[in-house]
Motif scaffolding. Structure first.
Motif, mmCIF file in Angstrom:
data_model
loop_
_atom_site.group_PDB
_atom_site.id
_atom_site.type_symbol
_atom_site.label_atom_id
_atom_site.label_comp_id
_atom_site.label_asym_id
_atom_site.label_seq_id
_atom_site.Cartn_x
_atom_site.Cartn_y
_atom_site.Cartn_z
ATOM 1 N N ARG A 198 0.826 -1.207 0.000
ATOM 2 C CA ARG A 198 0.000 0.000 0.000
ATOM 3 C C ARG A 198 0.862 1.259 0.000
ATOM 4 O O ARG A 198 0.534 2.239 -0.669
ATOM 5 C CB ARG A 198 -0.927 0.013 1.223
ATOM 6 C CG ARG A 198 -1.954 -1.102 1.251
ATOM 7 C CD ARG A 198 -3.061 -0.795 2.249
ATOM 8 N NE ARG A 198 -2.556 -0.490 3.584
ATOM 9 C CZ ARG A 198 -2.296 -1.407 4.503
ATOM 10 N NH1 ARG A 198 -2.489 -2.696 4.234
ATOM 11 N NH2 ARG A 198 -1.859 -1.047 5.706
ATOM 12 N N ARG A 199 1.958 1.227 0.723
ATOM 13 C CA ARG A 199 2.797 2.417 0.820
ATOM 14 C C ARG A 199 3.552 2.682 -0.472
ATOM 15 O O ARG A 199 3.915 3.819 -0.765
ATOM 16 C CB ARG A 199 3.746 2.284 2.014
ATOM 17 C CG ARG A 199 2.989 2.352 3.333
ATOM 18 C CD ARG A 199 3.851 2.081 4.554
ATOM 19 N NE ARG A 199 3.014 1.954 5.741
ATOM 20 C CZ ARG A 199 3.458 1.671 6.953
ATOM 21 N NH1 ARG A 199 4.746 1.478 7.152
ATOM 22 N NH2 ARG A 199 2.627 1.570 7.977
ATOM 23 N N GLU A 200 3.812 1.642 -1.252
ATOM 24 C CA GLU A 200 4.442 1.847 -2.548
ATOM 25 C C GLU A 200 3.522 2.598 -3.498
ATOM 26 O O GLU A 200 3.990 3.281 -4.411
ATOM 27 C CB GLU A 200 4.844 0.494 -3.158
ATOM 28 C CG GLU A 200 6.037 -0.153 -2.459
ATOM 29 C CD GLU A 200 6.343 -1.524 -3.024
ATOM 30 O OE1 GLU A 200 5.613 -1.955 -3.957
ATOM 31 O OE2 GLU A 200 7.303 -2.164 -2.543
ATOM 32 N N GLU A 201 2.208 2.486 -3.301
ATOM 33 C CA GLU A 201 1.243 3.174 -4.143
ATOM 34 C C GLU A 201 0.783 4.498 -3.547
ATOM 35 O O GLU A 201 -0.047 5.199 -4.132
ATOM 36 C CB GLU A 201 0.022 2.269 -4.371
ATOM 37 C CG GLU A 201 0.369 0.948 -5.064
ATOM 38 C CD GLU A 201 -0.831 0.017 -5.140
ATOM 39 O OE1 GLU A 201 -1.897 0.373 -4.577
ATOM 40 O OE2 GLU A 201 -0.696 -1.054 -5.751
ATOM 41 N N TYR A 202 1.311 4.851 -2.406
ATOM 42 C CA TYR A 202 0.901 6.066 -1.694
ATOM 43 C C TYR A 202 1.282 7.299 -2.506
ATOM 44 O O TYR A 202 2.362 7.364 -3.113
ATOM 45 C CB TYR A 202 1.569 6.093 -0.327
ATOM 46 C CG TYR A 202 0.992 7.074 0.659
ATOM 47 C CD1 TYR A 202 -0.167 6.781 1.362
ATOM 48 C CD2 TYR A 202 1.617 8.290 0.907
ATOM 49 C CE1 TYR A 202 -0.691 7.663 2.291
ATOM 50 C CE2 TYR A 202 1.099 9.175 1.840
ATOM 51 C CZ TYR A 202 -0.051 8.858 2.524
ATOM 52 O OH TYR A 202 -0.577 9.738 3.442
#
Length: 295
Positions: free
Chosen positions: A74-78
């Motif tokens: 999820r944080r890679e797509e943040y």
């Protein structure tokens, strides 16, 4: 769960929240994790739980490991920089912060550094550094060998230490600099703001795509100053700045009326602002809002 067992769990809740928050860097996920642990505690065979504190710490640690694994994707797509959720610490939410070491353990700078570790490295580091667990206890909690835990701890320490700032400032100097920054920003004293910035200062804003914010870190005094000058002209009208303690450090809160718009934590290096983290994502400010509402 009986009232007695529920009361017993509540005695552990603050420590469990502190563990989960250090592991996840998210206050609302830490709350959810502790609630999941409560449900497991309520459904467990009480006779099989010899030491509730250790049992609950193991449950929370492993729940956090599961969350961290899914959070990475999820944080890679943040949208833009991902920063930890701020927490007011003057009310004891993260326990007593009476020493420099205790404050450092919950600082924004430390939580950002912990993001560079693997989930298991982070678990070992937090249990060892923040909660003084022995390697045998950590091995039991993570179901690893003691030798493996020692290796993971050494690796985590090395990765954290190599990115730590070399120059520390006193709490008094940090408070003084934040007050000066606050005064200069309130007065629109752009020259005063510029003088407080280190040559290699970095400004990071976390808007999460919810509000307008810089999508990349802003690096260097000139660029950060131009950013602050533009922000002062564009956004400061009607905004009130107040001092607040966030993650053991003096910080700034920006208000538009009763609405909390941002929390800014300043890291002081060589008597100047070396790094600034501005949390602007409304979702990440919710925990601070609730803390203030209870005050």
């Amino acid at each position: 769960m009986t009232t007695a067992l529920a009361d017993e769990f509540e005695t552990h809740r603050p420590r469990l929240f502190g563990l989960a928050y250090r592991m996840l860097g998210s206050a609302h996920e830490a709350e959810d994790t502790v609630q999941d642990a409560y449900l497991r505690f309520s459904g467990a065979d009480r006779g099989a739980i010899e030491h509730p504190a250790a049992w609950l710490a193991k449950v929370v640690t492993n729940l956090c490991l599961t969350r961290l694994t899914s959070a990475r994707a999820r944080r890679e797509e943040y949208v833009g920089p991902w920063l930890p959720e701020p927490v007011i610490t003057s009310d004891g939410t993260l326990g007593p912060l009476e020493s420099a070491e205790q404050r450092d353990a919950v600082s924004l700078a430390m939580l950002v550094l912990l993001e560079r570790l693997t989930p298991t490295e982070r678990a070992v580091y937090v249990l060892r550094e923040a909660f003084a667990y022995g390697h045998r206890e950590i091995a039991e909690a993570l179901e690893l060998t003691e030798a493996n835990c020692r290796q993971l701890y050494r690796r985590a320490v090395q990765r954290v230490d190599e990115r730590r700032p070399r120059f520390e400032s006193t709490p008094e100097r940090r408070e003084e600099l934040v007050r000066s920054f606050l005064t200069a920003a309130r007065d629109g004293d752009l020259g005063g703001l510029e003088q407080l910035l280190a040559a290699d200062v970095v400004w990071e804003s976390d808007g999460g795509g919810r509000v307008r914010a810089a999508l990349r870190p802003i690096e260097g005094r000139d660029k950060v100053f131009r950013f602050l000058a533009g922000a002062t002209r564009t956004f400061m009208a009607g905004v009130e700045l107040t001092a607040i303690e966030i993650n053991g450090s003096p910080a700034l809160a920006a208000w538009a009326g009763d609405a909390l718009m941002s929390v800014v934590v300043l890291e002081v290096r060589d008597e100047l602002v070396g790094h600034a983290w501005a949390m602007m994502n409304p979702d990440k400010l919710d925990f601070v809002r609730r803390q203030l509402a209870r005050a």
